[in-house]
Motif scaffolding. Structure first.
Motif, short mmCIF file in Angstrom:
data_model
loop_
_atom_site.label_atom_id
_atom_site.label_comp_id
_atom_site.label_asym_id
_atom_site.label_seq_id
_atom_site.Cartn_x
_atom_site.Cartn_y
_atom_site.Cartn_z
N LYS A 189 -4.30 14.61 -8.89
CA LYS A 189 -2.94 15.06 -9.25
C LYS A 189 -2.43 16.08 -8.25
CE LYS A 189 -2.75 14.85 -14.23
NZ LYS A 189 -3.11 15.69 -15.39
N GLN A 190 -3.33 16.99 -7.86
CA GLN A 190 -2.94 18.07 -6.94
C GLN A 190 -2.96 17.60 -5.48
OE1 GLN A 190 -4.99 21.79 -7.57
NE2 GLN A 190 -4.83 21.68 -9.80
N LYS A 191 -3.26 16.31 -5.28
CA LYS A 191 -3.38 15.75 -3.93
C LYS A 191 -4.35 16.56 -3.06
CE LYS A 191 1.16 13.52 -4.05
NZ LYS A 191 0.62 12.25 -4.59
N ASN A 192 -5.45 16.94 -3.68
CA ASN A 192 -6.50 17.68 -2.98
C ASN A 192 -7.65 16.70 -2.68
OD1 ASN A 192 -8.72 19.17 -2.23
ND2 ASN A 192 -8.32 20.83 -3.68
N LYS A 193 -7.66 16.17 -1.48
CA LYS A 193 -8.63 15.10 -1.21
C LYS A 193 -10.06 15.59 -1.04
CE LYS A 193 -7.75 14.49 3.75
NZ LYS A 193 -7.34 13.55 4.78
N GLU A 194 -10.25 16.90 -1.01
CA GLU A 194 -11.62 17.42 -0.85
C GLU A 194 -12.40 17.39 -2.17
OE1 GLU A 194 -12.91 17.83 1.96
OE2 GLU A 194 -11.02 17.57 3.06
N MET A 195 -11.75 17.14 -3.29
CA MET A 195 -12.46 17.06 -4.58
C MET A 195 -12.25 15.74 -5.30
SD MET A 195 -12.14 20.89 -6.15
CE MET A 195 -11.66 22.27 -5.10
N MET A 196 -11.80 14.72 -4.58
CA MET A 196 -11.62 13.39 -5.19
C MET A 196 -12.76 12.47 -4.78
SD MET A 196 -7.61 12.90 -4.16
CE MET A 196 -7.54 11.15 -4.60
N SER A 197 -13.03 11.47 -5.62
CA SER A 197 -13.93 10.41 -5.16
C SER A 197 -13.03 9.29 -4.64
CB SER A 197 -14.81 9.90 -6.30
OG SER A 197 -14.02 9.49 -7.39
N MET A 198 -13.03 9.11 -3.35
CA MET A 198 -12.21 8.05 -2.76
C MET A 198 -13.12 6.99 -2.18
SD MET A 198 -9.21 10.31 -0.98
CE MET A 198 -10.35 11.12 0.13
N TRP A 199 -13.29 5.90 -2.94
CA TRP A 199 -14.17 4.83 -2.49
C TRP A 199 -13.53 4.05 -1.33
CZ3 TRP A 199 -17.72 7.20 -4.49
CH2 TRP A 199 -17.92 7.41 -5.85
N GLY A 200 -14.37 3.54 -0.46
CA GLY A 200 -13.88 2.71 0.64
C GLY A 200 -15.06 2.16 1.41
N GLY A 201 -14.87 1.01 2.04
CA GLY A 201 -15.94 0.36 2.79
C GLY A 201 -15.93 0.77 4.25
N GLN A 202 -16.91 0.22 5.00
CA GLN A 202 -17.07 0.62 6.40
C GLN A 202 -16.03 0.02 7.34
OE1 GLN A 202 -21.25 -0.33 7.16
NE2 GLN A 202 -21.71 1.86 7.13
N ALA A 203 -15.23 -0.90 6.83
CA ALA A 203 -14.18 -1.45 7.69
C ALA A 203 -12.79 -1.05 7.17
CB ALA A 203 -14.31 -2.97 7.80
N SER A 204 -12.74 0.07 6.45
CA SER A 204 -11.48 0.56 5.88
C SER A 204 -10.35 0.64 6.90
CB SER A 204 -11.68 1.96 5.28
OG SER A 204 -12.46 1.90 4.12
N SER A 205 -10.69 0.94 8.14
CA SER A 205 -9.64 1.13 9.15
C SER A 205 -8.82 -0.14 9.37
CB SER A 205 -10.24 1.60 10.47
OG SER A 205 -10.67 0.51 11.26
N LEU A 206 -9.34 -1.28 8.91
CA LEU A 206 -8.60 -2.54 9.09
C LEU A 206 -7.59 -2.78 7.96
CD1 LEU A 206 -11.56 -4.90 10.21
CD2 LEU A 206 -9.92 -3.68 11.68
N ALA A 207 -7.52 -1.88 6.99
CA ALA A 207 -6.57 -2.05 5.87
C ALA A 207 -5.13 -1.93 6.36
CB ALA A 207 -6.84 -0.99 4.81
N ARG A 208 -4.25 -2.64 5.69
CA ARG A 208 -2.82 -2.61 6.05
C ARG A 208 -1.98 -2.40 4.80
NH1 ARG A 208 -4.87 -1.73 9.95
NH2 ARG A 208 -5.13 -2.97 11.84
N GLU A 209 -0.77 -1.94 4.98
CA GLU A 209 0.19 -1.86 3.89
C GLU A 209 0.95 -3.17 3.85
OE1 GLU A 209 2.03 2.45 3.39
OE2 GLU A 209 2.00 1.84 5.49
N SER A 210 0.93 -3.83 2.73
CA SER A 210 1.69 -5.09 2.57
C SER A 210 1.76 -5.34 1.08
CB SER A 210 0.98 -6.24 3.29
OG SER A 210 -0.24 -6.54 2.62
N SER A 211 2.25 -6.48 0.68
CA SER A 211 2.13 -6.82 -0.74
C SER A 211 0.81 -7.56 -0.91
CB SER A 211 3.29 -7.68 -1.19
OG SER A 211 3.13 -8.99 -0.69
N ALA A 212 0.34 -7.64 -2.14
CA ALA A 212 -0.92 -8.35 -2.41
C ALA A 212 -0.80 -9.81 -2.00
CB ALA A 212 -1.28 -8.22 -3.88
N GLY A 213 0.35 -10.41 -2.27
CA GLY A 213 0.56 -11.81 -1.91
C GLY A 213 0.53 -12.00 -0.40
N GLU A 214 1.14 -11.08 0.33
CA GLU A 214 1.10 -11.15 1.79
C GLU A 214 -0.33 -11.04 2.30
OE1 GLU A 214 5.52 -9.14 2.47
OE2 GLU A 214 3.71 -7.96 2.87
N LEU A 215 -1.11 -10.16 1.68
CA LEU A 215 -2.51 -10.02 2.10
C LEU A 215 -3.26 -11.33 1.91
CD1 LEU A 215 -5.01 -8.53 3.07
CD2 LEU A 215 -5.26 -7.51 0.81
#
Lengths: 354, 354
Positions: free
Chosen positions: B310-336
């Motif tokens: 809520k406080q947008k404090n990323k140092e205390m969140m659990s943010m899951w992600g894989g080892q190829a996260s850098s390949l993620a893009r912004e699009s719609s789910a259908g476009e993906l």
């Protein structure tokens, strides 16, 4: 592009595994079959390199590569080193070989090895363990030698491209043997091949060679679809007829399960993936973070590992292997190359939603 | 085969990520595009599941899956748990939320969740975290429900096949979020996707779904050439328009590097891959091997992680992600989904030695 650069028919590189597996017969047979054979010369004396290259040349005129280790001069604490000798003497006793009480010589042969390779007219040189310097790359280019080096992260790949390396091996966490990390920390560099290859391909403009977990034509096809220009296989070539790997090592690979390997520093001082055994597990729990750096630990343990291999005692050998070792087969090196190509071709035939 | 089993057009499964990302819009859009959307219902109350499934059904009539967590009843040491609460109170203070001094309730909702899912007529149920029992699989089959479960090793895959699971997700070490290991030890199960998939495919006869490090059509093609019948993507769907993931989490993925993630137990008590931050690193060094088991640690830390989000404090969140996260893009789910299919098709076109 990679075909003309390396002058090979198929985009397959046999990894330059040091310490015995890459016999002249293996290297020559791989290159004769249209892939790139590599002599793992990291531990070889210059005279031995010269002789071996001569033997290879009698078997094939096709291109081959030589893999060398870049020199490292470890910080050494004399007392700590002698304490490790003492610990290792318990293994020497079990094997019935002489105890050692002195500090080993860590003289590096690199300059002489390199001069021998250049003089022999080898046109492809690969490095693992560390990045070559820009100066070294320029020196090799001046002798018209193609330079291959290993990266385990995007950052390392960009570094290699910047210093002029011609071909980058992207080594995934699955890979057997030594990790090629040089900028990343140990755990940071454990990026799986599936994740690493496309990220490296996107980050650099030179061709990328995928390594790690590739054992057959399915893995080869997978690597190529990820954007790799070629594949490098180590473990898969260890079990072929021409490989000089110890029979116990071959047997361990052929009978392995996916969960049998582990990354360890205790055999050489550098992180490497190999089959779990008693010496690995015991030394890890005793030494923890205090393993002397490469090449010191490598030299300290090498008499033990050599003797254990002779006695066929697999609990005291360093047996490198990747996470897909169980897919290894017994065949000739040429048959392996041909089956890689055929199976890869077949894998490309199926897009399952059609 | 997998197409008719799941009644989908493309062999793509959107992973059932619990905790908010799998909005009705995401699940529906994925299924509308011809892939399989999955509601991550592991943390949801039965009433919330019922309502959400209703919302999804208003958006699509295509098949969807629901992912549930199998019940676990952890051994709990009261004093140790209270000591952890005390440690976590330092984080609560920083965020300005109430301190907690009691032991949380770990009542499991599984039976009620499952009844709701069956009653709603969902025909595909997937499990992570643990293997379902043979009895549970039979119960689901009696309701004509397809059962999907996760394996991280060959041994686990064989176990799942033996109890009658219809589809096995082979989860490589690259995967973001929780590890699906249930027989293997932590480190043993860290097998990369490139190595794991072909070994699992060779070991079982049911269809295998590849997961871990797959972010685009290149990864999809690679997984299919390895012998997988389908792919499952989590991280790639976190950054699409319809995803309910926190904006800080999305931003972390979109700006990530290959070396930014790490496997940790400190957020939930179960090993999961997420982005390194201060809370992860600090708790790991303080708690070491003494992290309470799932779901206890998950409950203990959840007020902190929610408030930090809520406080947008990323140092205390659990943010899951894989080892190829850098390949993620912004699009719609259908476009993906469409870009996965098109890029996969293109990747199949090139066998580079021709």
């Amino acid at each position: 592009m990679i075909h003309s650069m390396l002058n090979i028919k198929y985009p397959i590189i046999q990894a330059g595994m040091a310490g015995g597996p890459t016999t002249p017969e293996l290297v020559a047979e791989v290159s004769e079959a249209g892939a790139l054979g590599t002599l793992g010369a990291g531990y070889m004396a210059p005279q031995e390199i010269k002789m071996t290259l001569g033997n290879i040349r009698q078997l094939t005129q096709s291109p081959i590569a030589v893999n060398l280790f870049l020199p490292e001069t470890p910080d050494m604490d004399k007392d700590a080193t002698l304490a490790i000798q003492q610990l290792l003497n318990t293994y020497r006793k079990k094997l019935g070989i002489p105890e050692v009480h002195n500090i080993p010589d860590t003289e590096n042969l690199f300059e002489k090895q390199l001069a021998t390779v250049i003089e022999a007219g080898v046109k492809i040189v690969s490095f693992t363990f560390d990045a070559p310097s820009k100066r070294l790359v320029e020196k090799l280019h001046a002798s018209e030698i193609i330079v291959i080096a290993t990266a385990t992260s995007v950052e390392e790949a960009i570094h290699l491209e910047n210093i002029g390396v011609d071909l980058i091996v992207a080594q995934g966490a699955e890979a057997g043997g030594h990790r090629g990390s040089f900028l990343c920390g140990e755990s940071e560099s454990m990026i799986g091949t599936m994740a690493l290859v496309p990220q490296v391909v996107d980050a650099v403009s030179c061709p990328v060679v995928a390594a790690g977990g590739i054992m057959d034509g399915r893995g080869m096809a997978a690597a190529l679809t990820l954007g790799a220009s070629a594949v490098q296989l180590g473990t898969a070539f260890l079990t072929v007829k021409e490989s000089g790997a110890n029979s116990i090592h071959k047997e361990s690979i052929l009978t392995s399960r996916d969960t049998d390997t582990k990354i360890t520093k205790v055999f050489s001082g550098k992180s490497a993936r190999g089959f779990k055994n008693k010496m690995m597990i015991d030394l890890e729990s005793t030494l923890r973070d205090d393993v002397p750096p490469y090449p010191l630990q490598h030299i300290l343990t090498s008499d033990i590992r050599k003797e254990a291999a002779k006695q066929k005692n697999k609990e005291m050998m360093s047996m490198w292997g990747g996470q897909a070792s169980s897919l290894a087969r017994e065949s000739s090196a040429g048959e392996l190359v041909r089956s890689l190509v055929n199976q890869c071709d077949a894998a490309f035939q199926k897009a399952p939603w059609r």
